[in-house]
Design a protein around this motif. Structure first.
Motif, PDB file in Angstrom:
ATOM      1  N   PRO A   1       6.184  27.269  -5.882  1.00 50.11           N
ATOM      2  CA  PRO A   1       5.327  28.001  -6.816  1.00 50.11           C
ATOM      3  C   PRO A   1       4.994  29.404  -6.316  1.00 50.11           C
TER       4      PRO A   1
ATOM      5  N   VAL B   1       1.305  24.453  -5.645  1.00 51.42           N
ATOM      6  CA  VAL B   1       0.972  24.639  -7.061  1.00 51.42           C
ATOM      7  C   VAL B   1      -0.434  25.209  -7.184  1.00 51.42           C
TER       8      VAL B   1
ATOM      9  N   HIS C   1       5.810  28.638 -13.028  1.00 51.36           N
ATOM     10  CA  HIS C   1       6.592  27.401 -12.897  1.00 51.36           C
ATOM     11  C   HIS C   1       6.499  26.595 -14.193  1.00 51.36           C
TER      12      HIS C   1
ATOM     13  N   GLN D   1      -1.384  27.693 -12.911  1.00 46.89           N
ATOM     14  CA  GLN D   1      -0.036  27.373 -13.380  1.00 46.89           C
ATOM     15  C   GLN D   1      -0.017  26.211 -14.375  1.00 46.89           C
TER      16      GLN D   1
END
Length: 496
Positions: A290, A46, A296, A50
């Protein structure tokens, strides 16, 4: 097929958090196609960008509420019991701070434990759907790690929020792999399972573990999970959240040292119980990396969190609001305060859930899990508050009188599901008049969330029980600005 074995050097953090030492770890990568491996990739992969503005807004509200609930929870008997136990039974390790106890420090895992206990000590913490308490299992562990890391190595506020959101996301994904998980639990308390996994995921991210180590952290956490629902409505229930925070952190630390566990713990393997040991109808799906998905979407963006207005099981909020509406009608009938003698019969139409159907609770913890108590408290007072669970309120004669007039029905169209349930309160007066109140969505539910003003008012009331007004306002400002802080230390300063 297993990928080639490679040797890596990973940082391992001492329990005192004052230095880092190197450890060679033989890292055996899990099969890339497994669900478990996809979770590890997600935790590691991640990216800060995001986190959308919606996600930042909602997760910061969760952080603020959880800190406030934890600070208030530090005034409870069960928190004091847990703290004394840790101080008396374990060697001192003065690293991580404790809610409401300035200058008191414990080892990181024990600090995560007692702060988790504080967060759930009054059943005042946030709730999600499927049913779990997501913040209390994750936030204390991340705060303990942040305390543990040496000055100059503290995570930024944004890194902290990324780890927090990963811990929340993992919990939500796991529970959505089961239809059983959507209903109010019967067998085990969900935070003791998915909360431990979420804590492990969040801690693995903040410790910057490799993707395979992230997967191992989840698998280790699965072996440390679970608590029976028989301990609901007792002093032991807050320990479920404390243990989730503590054991998730423990799992991540063990993974950082090289401990390995099943590379397929989250997969559905015929004849072998992994995470399906907790949910028999568990049907897992891999998480998209991701790296493969530019934008995402986190579950928290799709569904908000429920914040409680008073400290009790979430189901109580429906019946309290329904009863409060009847209280208003009763005030129009009589010329003074509502008197039990006015009431002939009270009928509650609520979902069937045995552990929150308690006709005559005799402790504050039972009262927090009693449809009957919360309905009658709202009928008498027009609301349920923190003070409603004090000994004087709990044992007042007029409340006992009303409790003796309550009947309960479980309509077929009223499932034990926080997204679908409702509550009706029907009061028959001595003269024969019938007053009815119904609540389909209480104020604070994810469909009707608390405003920022209401949430901050709750925080001020909770944190103000321990901290000065200046400290309370500083914390509000810190959380509001968290993603812009280069160092998350201001988030911890109220405990230093």
């Amino acid at each position: 097929m297993l990928s080639k074995v490679k040797r890596t050097v990973r940082p391992v953090y001492s329990m005192r958090g004052l230095h880092k030492s190197a450890l060679d770890v033989m890292e055996h990568s899990a099969p890339e196609e497994t669900v478990t491996a996809s979770f590890g990739r997600f935790i590691q992969g991640v990216q800060n960008h995001q986190l959308s503005s919606t996600l930042l807004h909602r997760s910061k509200r969760m952080v603020l509420d959880s800190i406030g609930v934890g600070i208030l929870g530090s005034t409870t008997d069960v928190f004091q019991l847990a703290l004394k136990h840790c101080q008396h039974m374990y060697a001192p390790d003065n690293v991580s701070s404790v809610y409401g106890r300035r200058g008191t420090r414990l080892s990181p895992t024990l600090a995560a434990f007692v702060n988790g206990v504080a967060a759930h000590s009054m059943d005042f913490d946030d709730t999600w759907h499927p049913a779990t308490h997501p913040s209390g299992a994750v936030l204390p562990a991340l705060m303990a790690i942040s305390d543990m890391l040496p000055k100059g190595s503290k995570p930024s506020g944004l890194d902290f929020l990324v780890a927090f959101n990963i811990g929340i996301e993992i919990q939500g994904r796991l529970m959505r792999f089961s239809r059983e998980a959507h209903n109010i639990p019967k067998r085990f308390h969900p935070p003791s399972v998915v909360g431990t996994m979420g804590s492990a995921a969040a801690c693995a991210r903040l410790l910057a573990l490799e993707r395979t180590q992230c997967s191992h952290a989840l698998a280790i956490a699965a072996s440390l999970s679970g608590a029976p629902m028989a301990n609901a409505a007792t002093q032991s229930k807050p320990f479920h959240i404390g243990n989730a925070a503590r054991l998730g952190l423990e799992a991540a630390l063990l993974a950082s040292r090289g401990l390995e566990a099943s590379p397929q713990v989250l997969d559905a393997i015929p004849g072998v119980a992994g995470f399906s040991a907790f949910y028999e109808d568990y049907v897992p799906q891999p998480l998209i990396s991701p790296e493969e998905e530019k934008y995402h979407t986190f579950l928290l963006e799709e569904q908000d969190i429920a914040f409680k207005r008073f400290p009790a099981h979430l189901g109580m909020h429906w019946v309290a609001d329904a009863a409060a509406s009847v209280h208003k009608m009763l005030m129009g009938v009589g010329s003074g305060p509502m008197a039990p003698g006015m009431v002939q019969d009270i009928l509650l139409k609520v979902p069937r859930s045995k552990y929150i159907n308690r006709p005559f609770p005799d402790s504050e913890h039972q009262a927090r899990h009693s449809f009957q108590f919360n309905a009658c408290s709202a009928l008498l007072d027009g609301e349920v508050t923190v003070q409603s669970f004090s000994p004087s309120a709990l044992h007042r004669p007029e409340l006992s009188d009303l409790l003796g007039r309550v009947r309960v029905e479980h309509p077929h169209d009223n499932p034990a599901n926080f997204d679908l349930m409702y509550a009706e309160v029907q009061v028959t007066l001595v003269g024969g008049d019938v007053l009815k109140g119904r609540c389909d969505t209480f104020y604070g539910h994810w469909r009707n969330p608390l405003t920022n003003e209401s949430l901050k008012r709750k925080f001020r009331n909770n944190a103000g029980a321990v901290l000065s007004e200046e400290e309370v306002e500083h914390l509000i400002e810190t959380v509001d600005d968290l993603e812009r802080l280069g160092d998350c230390t201001p988030l911890l300063c109220h405990m230093l």
